[in-house]
Write an enzyme that holds these catalytic residues in place. Structure first.
Site, mmCIF file in Angstrom:
data_model
loop_
_atom_site.group_PDB
_atom_site.id
_atom_site.type_symbol
_atom_site.label_atom_id
_atom_site.label_comp_id
_atom_site.label_asym_id
_atom_site.label_seq_id
_atom_site.Cartn_x
_atom_site.Cartn_y
_atom_site.Cartn_z
ATOM 1 N N ARG A 63 -27.182 54.922 -39.294
ATOM 2 C CA ARG A 63 -28.606 55.280 -39.331
ATOM 3 C C ARG A 63 -28.726 56.792 -39.180
ATOM 4 N NH1 ARG A 63 -28.121 53.150 -33.969
ATOM 5 N NH2 ARG A 63 -28.897 51.114 -34.612
ATOM 6 N N GLN A 88 -22.644 49.808 -38.701
ATOM 7 C CA GLN A 88 -24.018 50.284 -38.829
ATOM 8 C C GLN A 88 -24.011 51.777 -39.058
ATOM 9 O OE1 GLN A 88 -26.924 48.453 -36.281
ATOM 10 N NE2 GLN A 88 -28.050 50.354 -36.011
ATOM 11 N N LYS A 145 -31.201 48.336 -41.712
ATOM 12 C CA LYS A 145 -29.788 48.188 -41.363
ATOM 13 C C LYS A 145 -28.997 47.629 -42.530
ATOM 14 C CE LYS A 145 -28.604 46.738 -37.184
ATOM 15 N NZ LYS A 145 -29.968 46.428 -36.844
ATOM 16 N N HIS A 198 -49.784 85.633 -24.100
ATOM 17 C CA HIS A 198 -51.234 85.519 -24.017
ATOM 18 C C HIS A 198 -51.672 84.803 -22.745
ATOM 19 C CE1 HIS A 198 -55.385 84.783 -25.191
ATOM 20 N NE2 HIS A 198 -55.185 83.574 -24.735
ATOM 21 N N GLY A 256 -31.815 49.846 -31.172
ATOM 22 C CA GLY A 256 -31.832 48.941 -30.033
ATOM 23 C C GLY A 256 -33.131 48.202 -29.810
ATOM 24 N N THR A 292 -29.175 41.867 -31.284
ATOM 25 C CA THR A 292 -27.910 41.560 -31.950
ATOM 26 C C THR A 292 -27.187 40.489 -31.129
ATOM 27 O OG1 THR A 292 -27.606 43.725 -32.987
ATOM 28 C CG2 THR A 292 -25.618 42.473 -32.514
#
Length: 856
Positions: free
Chosen positions: A299, A297, A32, A816, A124, A128
């Site tokens: 990501r 943030q 982060k 198949h 998560g 925080t």
């Protein structure tokens, strides 16, 4: 860097404000904080703050002595950390850095080294704390962030994603708090459809906690270019900062708008810039305060399916070869290269120009192989024929394809597609296919005899090669594919395709229902895979119920002579097969006989319990003959009855040979693998690679380079990491667009709460225990249990002898798995979306093969 590592506190703006953060810094500050530092360096607005390094936590609260006892020791680790006394110099460093931020509350966020990995975001998983006020509250939040690395959910997540606990460390980010009047999450690609051209925004009033925690239904915006689609959410509450510290949830008017369309466009533009900087779609958290937009943030979005590199302009449509072949896992790089080499050889044998390495329409990304079928969408022939072909092989794929025909980005070209017709006519004429079809239908026994003779010759020709050096082995592998196997496949395939077409036309040509035709196609002879399974069943019945330690007893030759001889002959003839057998990088049964012996154990036990697979196959064949006679008897006149009898006879006597082209392909792939393994052993012994199997993480050109002295250790390591990541992927799209969209996600959901819908593949109704299996190796299936699988290939089919029914996520009536299910006389439903997750393992279900439904 050594000086920085001695400092427990690093200012984000000064130390991490770099255009690109190196790996060493990422290990020091976590994912982060590293990403926040890059954002600052790239000029984005990030709240100022500082980072407590990973070394700080490790030094203050060592827990290595408890890691070996995880997950049971997680609570002890958390207690140790939250009760730890922080050294005075560390407290001074924290408070000093806090004072430099000025008055006002702060946000305290965890930043672990395992965050934001290419295959797992860990979103998560760590804690925080918002609106932290005062020194004691700040120190307590730091400890709690450290402890959150060892929460039960974080420990379980790491274990599920194959991340070593001891390798993960945690830093803490402390930032000036944004007093937000709106906040939320921005995805720079649509996380549901995969569309890279859309930005998706979830927003709510107040702090972003209400969005990420799921406490409210946020306002939802989809931004494509300058066009904004808005869907208001249900927001009866909002999370707000409390003046003395902490947050509270307050009531508000649910209709209160979080942001407007202009702000949504601004967010989307900022998000696109962030994605361009990182080079991959991003999941961005943001907040809007009185002083504007802040990014808190960013990501990578780890759930998006990778896209093939594309040089063609415009929107492209890709068909998954993995799905078509029933391989629900990525191929190794050598496996993909081998498949491409073989396909190119077959096309050239048929007179269709193709590059040497692989056909031009083939695309490969991270082990997933696709076929570019965009050209079929532009002409009437493609639009008419391809859905029917897909319906036979993978039914739901055909429906997904048809759903895209109204997309204006895939226009239908007017007029007759003469170029397509001329090309098709040329292939038919060059290979004399009309004459071949006539000959096969006139004398099926002769055609069958000739086909099996060529297969035997192929086996002998492949076995004749005796290369010695690495270079000779590489040449032999290529020759086995292009010059030995491809010609036989090109000879067999045109003779089999018309029979497959006739089998699909039987309902129209005979007036029979689909269910009746499926009965007629049960228990058909001359299928190499079915005969292989029954051969193994017969061997198992010689053992009786005493099958303990069978693998060890076979290795020690401690079995009855007739059983040993039977197993040796079986492996000599069928040892080239395995699950995911089109991948040259996958070990064969001959290399790991224990996989076959596990099947023998299961067969022996179930046979002793009264189940008889041979009898069931014969019963299916008898039922087929009865049904064929009934269909003939109800024809309107004698000529039509004679034609119907002739047609059903031809199809039943030839349809079993549908396996031969792939059987030939797998023979060639297995022999190429044998030569490549020999190269791997030689290169590993000389130190050019670390492990003999490293050769399967190169293609033929790269392997040639290593033989010549090139060092590809780093490339191999990267490819192995990619392969391991993709093996964990749980979803594979049938069709994929070049903008990332998975068209199937745009279709309405067909399943209801208690009924799953797919495609009928083999008639009959059965109730039994669902056994969800993802890998056939060592899987045990008891008689009466219903096999639920993502897809199947010949390596799975030994399980069919004990299954009472089959449910597959992928596949069509001529796939198949469907064919072998019919031949074994078991009901089957294929193409059931999300079957392996929607059907709990061990649940009693009822499978309706004739209607294509599964009742939970």
């Amino acid at each position: 860097m050594s000086a920085l590592r001695s400092d427990p506190v690093l200012p984000i703006g000064r130390v991490l404000g770099l255009e690109k953060v190196d790996a060493g810094m990422g290990e020091l500050v976590g994912g982060k904080a590293a990403n926040l530092g890059e954002l600052i360096g790239a000029g984005f607005r990030v709240p100022p703050g500082f980072v407590l390094t990973t070394e700080t936590c490790a030094a203050v609260c060592p827990v290595d002595d408890l890691i070996g006892d995880l997950p049971g020791s997680a609570a002890l680790i958390r207690d140790r950390i939250t009760s730890a006394e922080l050294p005075p110099d560390l407290v001074g460093a924290i408070t000093g850095a806090r004072d430099e931020l000025g008055a006002g509350p702060v946000a305290v966020r965890s930043s672990a080294t395992a965050e934001d990995l290419p295959h797992a975001s860990f979103a998560g998983q760590q804690d925080t704390y918002l609106n932290v006020v005062g020194t004691e509250a700040l120190l307590d939040a730091v400890r709690r962030c450290w402890a959150s690395l060892w929460s039960d959910r974080a420990v379980a997540y790491r274990e599920a994603n194959g991340v070593e606990h001891a390798a993960v460390r945690i830093a803490v980010v402390v930032q000036r708090m944004v007093d937000a009047h709106a906040a939320g999450v921005l995805f720079t690609a649509n996380p549901v459809t995969g569309d890279r051209a859309e930005c998706v925004i979830d927003a709510s009033t107040g702090l972003g906690e209400s969005v990420v925690s799921g406490a409210v239904t946020p306002d939802h915006f989809v931004v494509r270019g300058d066009r904004v689609s808005a869907q208001p959410g249900d927001k009866p509450t909002s999370v707000r900062a409390v003046p003395g510290g902490g947050v509270e949830t307050v009531a508000q008017d649910s209709e209160t708008a979080s942001i407007g369309e202009a702000q949504a466009r601004e967010l989307a533009e900022v998000g696109r810039r962030v994605a361009r900087h990182f080079g991959t779609p991003q999941d961005v958290e943001w907040a809007i305060g009185a002083d504007g937009l802040w990014l808190t943030q960013s990501r990578p979005i780890t759930t998006l399916f990778p896209l093939p590199a594309e040089s063609e302009r415009g929107l492209r449509m890709y068909l998954s070869v993995n799905v078509a072949q029933g391989v629900y896992r990525p191929l190794t790089p050598m496996g993909a290269a081998t498949l491409g080499l073989l396909a190119a050889g077959v096309l050239r044998e048929l007179g269709i120009p193709s590059p040497d390495s692989r056909p031009a329409p083939l695309r490969e990304v991270d082990g997933w192989v696709f076929l570019d079928i965009t050209g079929t969408t532009g002409n009437r022939i493609g639009r008419a024929v391809l859905p029917r072909l897909l319906a036979a092989a993978e039914a739901r794929t055909g429906r997904v394809y048809e759903s895209m025909m109204d997309d204006p980005r895939l226009p239908l070209r007017p007029g007759v597609p003469w170029r397509v017709l001329r090309g098709l006519a040329g292939v038919l004429a060059r290979n004399r296919i009309p004459l071949l079809v006539a000959g096969v239908l006139r004398d099926p026994a002769r055609a069958r005899e000739e086909a099996f003779r060529r297969v035997d010759e192929l086996r002998a020709d492949l076995a004749a090669a005796r290369p010695v050096t690495a270079r000779e082995r590489l040449d032999a592998a290529r020759h086995a594919l292009r010059r030995t196997t491809a010609p036989v496949m090109a000879w067999v395939a045109p003779r089999m395709m018309p029979i497959l077409l006739l089998s699909r036309l039987l309902p129209k040509l005979t007036g029979a229902s689909e269910a009746e035709v499926q009965v007629v196609l049960s228990g058909v002879p001359h299928n190499v895979t079915t005969e292989m399974d029954l051969e193994l069943w017969a061997i198992a019945q010689r053992l009786g119920p005493d099958v303990d330690d069978l693998a060890a007893r076979y290795r020690d030759r401690d079995l009855p002579s007739e059983v040993l001889r039977g197993l040796d002959e079986f492996l000599a003839r069928h040892g080239h097969r395995t699950a995911a057998e089109i991948d040259a990088g996958v070990a064969r049964w001959s290399e790991h006989p224990e996989k076959v012996l596990a099947l023998v154990e299961n067969y022996a036990r179930t046979g002793s319990a009264g189940h008889d697979a041979v009898q069931r196959f014969r019963a299916a064949a008898d039922e087929a003959e009865v049904m064929a006679a009934e269909i003939v008897a109800r024809q309107q006149n004698r000529p039509r009855a004679r034609f119907t009898a002739w047609l059903l006879n031809r199809v039943r006597n030839l349809i079993g040979m549908r396996e031969l082209p792939k059987y030939c392909a797998v023979l060639g792939i297995a022999h190429a693998r044998r030569h490549i393994r020999g190269i791997g052993a030689e290169l590993a012994e000389s130190g050019w690679i670390s492990d003999p199997d490293d050769v399967f993480f190169l293609n033929y050109e790269e392997l040639s380079d290593v033989i010549d002295g090139a060092d590809h250790h780093d490339l191999i390591a990267t490819r192995r990491e990619t392969h391991a990541r993709e093996l964990r992927r749980k979803h594979l799209p049938r069709l994929l667009l070049s903008d990332g969209t998975e068209p199937e996600t745009l279709l309405p959901q067909q399943n209801s709460e208690n009924t799953l819908r797919g495609t009928s593949a083999s008639p009959g109704t059965v109730t039994g225990t669902a056994r969800v299996i993802h890998d056939p190796a060592h899987a045990r299936l008891q008689p009466g249990e219903i096999l639920v699988a993502p897809s199947t290939d010949p390596g799975w089919t030994p399980l069919f002898l004990t299954a009472s029914g089959l449910v597959m996520e992928m596949g069509g009536p001529n796939s198949h798995g469907a064919t072998v299910a019919r031949e074994n006389g078991i009901p089957a439903v294929v193409g059931v979306p999300h079957a392996t997750t929607a059907i709990p393992d061990g649940r009693t279900i009822t499978l309706h093969g004739s209607t294509g439904t599964v009742d939970l």
